[in-house]
Design a protein around this motif. Sequence first.
Motif, PDB file in Angstrom:
ATOM      1  N   ILE A 222       0.862  -1.182   0.000  1.00  0.00           N
ATOM      2  CA  ILE A 222       0.000   0.000   0.000  1.00  0.00           C
ATOM      3  C   ILE A 222       0.899   1.232   0.000  1.00  0.00           C
ATOM      4  CG2 ILE A 222      -1.893   1.204   1.142  1.00  0.00           C
ATOM      5  CD1 ILE A 222      -2.673  -1.584   0.295  1.00  0.00           C
ATOM      6  N   PRO A 223       0.972   1.961  -1.115  1.00  0.00           N
ATOM      7  CA  PRO A 223       1.819   3.167  -1.164  1.00  0.00           C
ATOM      8  C   PRO A 223       1.350   4.214  -0.160  1.00  0.00           C
ATOM      9  CG  PRO A 223       1.119   2.504  -3.365  1.00  0.00           C
ATOM     10  CD  PRO A 223       0.304   1.715  -2.397  1.00  0.00           C
ATOM     11  N   THR A 224       2.257   5.102   0.218  1.00  0.00           N
ATOM     12  CA  THR A 224       1.972   6.124   1.228  1.00  0.00           C
ATOM     13  C   THR A 224       0.767   6.977   0.865  1.00  0.00           C
ATOM     14  OG1 THR A 224       4.312   6.219   1.872  1.00  0.00           O
ATOM     15  CG2 THR A 224       2.936   8.105   2.443  1.00  0.00           C
ATOM     16  N   ALA A 225       0.668   7.405  -0.389  1.00  0.00           N
ATOM     17  CA  ALA A 225      -0.442   8.270  -0.799  1.00  0.00           C
ATOM     18  C   ALA A 225      -1.784   7.556  -0.651  1.00  0.00           C
ATOM     19  CB  ALA A 225      -0.238   8.720  -2.245  1.00  0.00           C
ATOM     20  N   GLU A 226      -1.815   6.277  -1.029  1.00  0.00           N
ATOM     21  CA  GLU A 226      -3.051   5.509  -0.923  1.00  0.00           C
ATOM     22  C   GLU A 226      -3.427   5.293   0.540  1.00  0.00           C
ATOM     23  OE1 GLU A 226      -4.838   1.104  -2.212  1.00  0.00           O
ATOM     24  OE2 GLU A 226      -2.903   1.790  -3.013  1.00  0.00           O
ATOM     25  N   LEU A 227      -2.425   4.991   1.383  1.00  0.00           N
ATOM     26  CA  LEU A 227      -2.687   4.790   2.804  1.00  0.00           C
ATOM     27  C   LEU A 227      -3.180   6.073   3.458  1.00  0.00           C
ATOM     28  CD1 LEU A 227      -2.612   3.024   5.323  1.00  0.00           C
ATOM     29  CD2 LEU A 227      -0.178   3.575   5.567  1.00  0.00           C
ATOM     30  N   ASP A 232      -7.639   9.211   5.952  1.00  0.00           N
ATOM     31  CA  ASP A 232      -8.571  10.342   5.896  1.00  0.00           C
ATOM     32  C   ASP A 232     -10.011   9.830   5.832  1.00  0.00           C
ATOM     33  OD1 ASP A 232      -6.458  12.123   5.917  1.00  0.00           O
ATOM     34  OD2 ASP A 232      -6.454  12.428   3.736  1.00  0.00           O
ATOM     35  N   GLY A 233     -10.229   8.831   4.997  1.00  0.00           N
ATOM     36  CA  GLY A 233     -11.567   8.250   4.866  1.00  0.00           C
ATOM     37  C   GLY A 233     -12.046   7.593   6.148  1.00  0.00           C
ATOM     38  N   ILE A 238     -15.560   7.772  11.065  1.00  0.00           N
ATOM     39  CA  ILE A 238     -15.801   7.911  12.505  1.00  0.00           C
ATOM     40  C   ILE A 238     -16.631   9.160  12.789  1.00  0.00           C
ATOM     41  CG2 ILE A 238     -14.700   8.349  14.750  1.00  0.00           C
ATOM     42  CD1 ILE A 238     -12.336   6.650  13.770  1.00  0.00           C
ATOM     43  N   GLU A 239     -16.233  10.267  12.196  1.00  0.00           N
ATOM     44  CA  GLU A 239     -16.886  11.550  12.478  1.00  0.00           C
ATOM     45  C   GLU A 239     -18.351  11.571  12.048  1.00  0.00           C
ATOM     46  OE1 GLU A 239     -14.391  14.236  10.396  1.00  0.00           O
ATOM     47  OE2 GLU A 239     -12.700  14.040  11.803  1.00  0.00           O
ATOM     48  N   THR A 240     -18.687  10.826  10.986  1.00  0.00           N
ATOM     49  CA  THR A 240     -20.064  10.838  10.469  1.00  0.00           C
ATOM     50  C   THR A 240     -20.860   9.611  10.894  1.00  0.00           C
ATOM     51  OG1 THR A 240     -19.426   9.741   8.395  1.00  0.00           O
ATOM     52  CG2 THR A 240     -19.311  12.163   8.461  1.00  0.00           C
ATOM     53  N   GLY A 241     -20.294   8.820  11.805  1.00  0.00           N
ATOM     54  CA  GLY A 241     -21.004   7.617  12.248  1.00  0.00           C
ATOM     55  C   GLY A 241     -21.229   6.621  11.138  1.00  0.00           C
ATOM     56  N   GLY A 242     -20.324   6.602  10.168  1.00  0.00           N
ATOM     57  CA  GLY A 242     -20.405   5.644   9.070  1.00  0.00           C
ATOM     58  C   GLY A 242     -21.144   6.151   7.851  1.00  0.00           C
ATOM     59  N   ALA A 243     -21.680   7.369   7.910  1.00  0.00           N
ATOM     60  CA  ALA A 243     -22.432   7.909   6.764  1.00  0.00           C
ATOM     61  C   ALA A 243     -21.527   8.239   5.586  1.00  0.00           C
ATOM     62  CB  ALA A 243     -23.210   9.151   7.191  1.00  0.00           C
ATOM     63  N   LYS A 244     -20.317   8.661   5.881  1.00  0.00           N
ATOM     64  CA  LYS A 244     -19.363   9.003   4.831  1.00  0.00           C
ATOM     65  C   LYS A 244     -18.033   8.321   5.121  1.00  0.00           C
ATOM     66  CE  LYS A 244     -21.363  13.555   3.806  1.00  0.00           C
ATOM     67  NZ  LYS A 244     -21.104  15.012   3.753  1.00  0.00           N
ATOM     68  N   GLY A 245     -17.170   8.336   4.110  1.00  0.00           N
ATOM     69  CA  GLY A 245     -15.868   7.706   4.279  1.00  0.00           C
ATOM     70  C   GLY A 245     -15.986   6.196   4.325  1.00  0.00           C
ATOM     71  N   ALA A 246     -14.935   5.527   4.781  1.00  0.00           N
ATOM     72  CA  ALA A 246     -14.922   4.064   4.863  1.00  0.00           C
ATOM     73  C   ALA A 246     -13.956   3.624   5.951  1.00  0.00           C
ATOM     74  CB  ALA A 246     -14.518   3.449   3.519  1.00  0.00           C
ATOM     75  N   LEU A 260       2.987   8.952  11.445  1.00  0.00           N
ATOM     76  CA  LEU A 260       1.571   9.186  11.691  1.00  0.00           C
ATOM     77  C   LEU A 260       1.380   9.506  13.168  1.00  0.00           C
ATOM     78  CD1 LEU A 260      -0.974   8.873   9.802  1.00  0.00           C
ATOM     79  CD2 LEU A 260      -1.360   6.710  10.967  1.00  0.00           C
ATOM     80  N   HIS A 261       1.099  10.752  13.471  1.00  0.00           N
ATOM     81  CA  HIS A 261       0.931  11.179  14.852  1.00  0.00           C
ATOM     82  C   HIS A 261      -0.429  11.841  15.034  1.00  0.00           C
ATOM     83  CE1 HIS A 261       5.623  11.641  15.183  1.00  0.00           C
ATOM     84  NE2 HIS A 261       5.224  10.371  15.115  1.00  0.00           N
ATOM     85  N   GLY A 262      -1.081  11.561  16.169  1.00  0.00           N
ATOM     86  CA  GLY A 262      -2.296  12.266  16.541  1.00  0.00           C
ATOM     87  C   GLY A 262      -3.506  11.981  15.673  1.00  0.00           C
ATOM     88  N   ARG A 263      -3.548  10.827  15.002  1.00  0.00           N
ATOM     89  CA  ARG A 263      -4.690  10.491  14.146  1.00  0.00           C
ATOM     90  C   ARG A 263      -5.642   9.537  14.867  1.00  0.00           C
ATOM     91  NH1 ARG A 263      -3.524  11.921   8.777  1.00  0.00           N
ATOM     92  NH2 ARG A 263      -5.780  11.675   8.484  1.00  0.00           N
ATOM     93  N   ASN A 264      -6.884   9.511  14.397  1.00  0.00           N
ATOM     94  CA  ASN A 264      -7.902   8.660  15.005  1.00  0.00           C
ATOM     95  C   ASN A 264      -8.129   7.430  14.127  1.00  0.00           C
ATOM     96  OD1 ASN A 264     -10.056   7.490  16.315  1.00  0.00           O
ATOM     97  ND2 ASN A 264     -11.302   9.333  16.423  1.00  0.00           N
ATOM     98  N   LEU A 265      -7.615   6.292  14.581  1.00  0.00           N
ATOM     99  CA  LEU A 265      -7.752   5.028  13.868  1.00  0.00           C
ATOM    100  C   LEU A 265      -8.549   4.020  14.685  1.00  0.00           C
ATOM    101  CD1 LEU A 265      -4.101   4.804  12.522  1.00  0.00           C
ATOM    102  CD2 LEU A 265      -6.134   5.324  11.196  1.00  0.00           C
ATOM    103  N   ALA A 266      -9.395   4.519  15.562  1.00  0.00           N
ATOM    104  CA  ALA A 266     -10.215   3.644  16.397  1.00  0.00           C
ATOM    105  C   ALA A 266     -11.051   2.714  15.522  1.00  0.00           C
ATOM    106  CB  ALA A 266     -11.124   4.477  17.294  1.00  0.00           C
ATOM    107  N   GLY A 267     -11.035   1.420  15.879  1.00  0.00           N
ATOM    108  CA  GLY A 267     -11.836   0.447  15.147  1.00  0.00           C
ATOM    109  C   GLY A 267     -11.253   0.002  13.826  1.00  0.00           C
ATOM    110  N   ALA A 268     -10.045   0.437  13.491  1.00  0.00           N
ATOM    111  CA  ALA A 268      -9.423   0.011  12.229  1.00  0.00           C
ATOM    112  C   ALA A 268      -9.094  -1.476  12.272  1.00  0.00           C
ATOM    113  CB  ALA A 268      -8.160   0.821  11.967  1.00  0.00           C
ATOM    114  N   ARG A 269      -9.131  -2.100  11.109  1.00  0.00           N
ATOM    115  CA  ARG A 269      -8.762  -3.513  10.984  1.00  0.00           C
ATOM    116  C   ARG A 269      -7.513  -3.606  10.112  1.00  0.00           C
ATOM    117  NH1 ARG A 269     -12.245  -7.908  11.460  1.00  0.00           N
ATOM    118  NH2 ARG A 269     -11.482  -8.661   9.451  1.00  0.00           N
TER     119      ARG A 269
END
Length: 494
Positions: A222-227, A232-233, A238-246, A260-269
């Motif tokens: 997975i290249p850096t730009a794609e990751l 971001d998605g 998270i912010e939209t409760g699943g309505a947007k992004g993935a 990668l510092h200070g990002r929200n990856l809660a629930g990531a697989r």
Amino acid sequence: MTNPATPARDLDLLRKEFQLHRQWLDGKGGRRAELAFQDLSGLTLKGVRLAEAKLAGANLSGCNLEGADLARADLFGADLEGAELTGANLMGADLRGANLHRATLNDVILRGADFRSGTLSDSSGATKRDGAAVLTEARLERAILCSAKLTGCDLTGADLMDADLAGADLSKCVMLGVDLTGANLMGAQLAGTMVDSEMLSRGRHLPEGVTTMIASPSRRRIPTAELSAMIDGHEQWIETGGAKGARLDLDMAELDPLVLHGRNLAGARLRRCRLASADWSDNRLEMADLSYSDLSQSVLDGSVLSGATLRRANLSGAHLAGVDLTAQTLSGGRTWPANLDGAILRGADLTNAVLSGAILRKADLAGAIVTGVNMRGADLAGATRSGDGDAKQRRRLRRFVQPPLAVGSRKGTARTRNWSFGGLALDADPGHYQEGELVTLLVAAPGAGDPVPVQARVMALDATTRSVSVKFEPLTSELKNYLNGLVAPRYRLG
């Protein structure tokens, strides 16, 4: 094999089939059980006699089949997810394409069983299941799998402790995160099998030249730009409760190094991924799933991993200072513990980490730095907490390179190569010191105030690298407070 129809669940029909099958087995009339595509899910069938029964495509998920006789049964494409099969007899059973995810098969006889690829279709010809049997996270402790055909099976996370795999065909299997401790692999075929060499070494009677047979995990890069776009998605999700992004959901991926510092990856697989040497400090990873991933030498200092799953993840040499691996509180007041079952934490830095209530069963903590760590209430059953070699030589405290310290004594002035709350590695002439002698030092950092006196014992001299290692005797409160002022709060000594 084609499914003509999926009949409704009929318990009276099932009882009649069982009775007729027992009569058939005993040579007293009856007939062979025809239970293909039947729904037996969740039933208690302990000790049932279904040898040679036709159970292709049957739903046996969550079924209790403890001690059952299923020898030579046709279980082609059957669903046995979460089934209890302890002590059952499945010798010669046809399990091609079957789903045995998280099934319990301890002490089961599977001699000559066939787990290879198979395709199951419905009456319209649509494929319902395709591929080899799935045994992910299955429990197969002490199972007899001699001469079993497991070509191409996914055994990720399976427990095979003390299993007998003599003569089994494990070629092209995925065996990431398996526990092969004490398993008999005499004559086993492992060509093209994805398995960690360290875990493989825990087995017995390994085939000659086995390390040249096994394959490295084939992961998608997975290249850096794609990751970055995926992250971001995920935050938008998270912010939209699943309505947007993935949701960030990757399996068998090789992630490019990314700070990668200070990002929200809660629930990531991020299962079975490789993030070795990544710098992911101060991130939110609550309830993230990092099972079986390679996080060796990664930097996760200060990250929140409450409720995260790191089952059999490789965290050797990882920087985990100040991480939060406590239980996550869920709705209704329930809690979900962080799971590090079987994780490899050899040499990891757990300075001031909080692992209260965490699952650390069979985790390898040999040589880990555990200064200030909180493991209150953690499950450490079977965990390794010491390593090989001289205990005096193993690191117990985090080492710092910055800021360099100026160290004065009657022998002259020297600078530190690195230092910890236990002692100093000095760039100095070993000829001026004697191993074992006690010296008085003045320790200072640029712009940090007056030097602090301390006594130290000379522990090691290296003429080749011109280094001198000394240990504080003791670490005084004054020096501890001084050094605490030089480092981030997560690294401070309490």
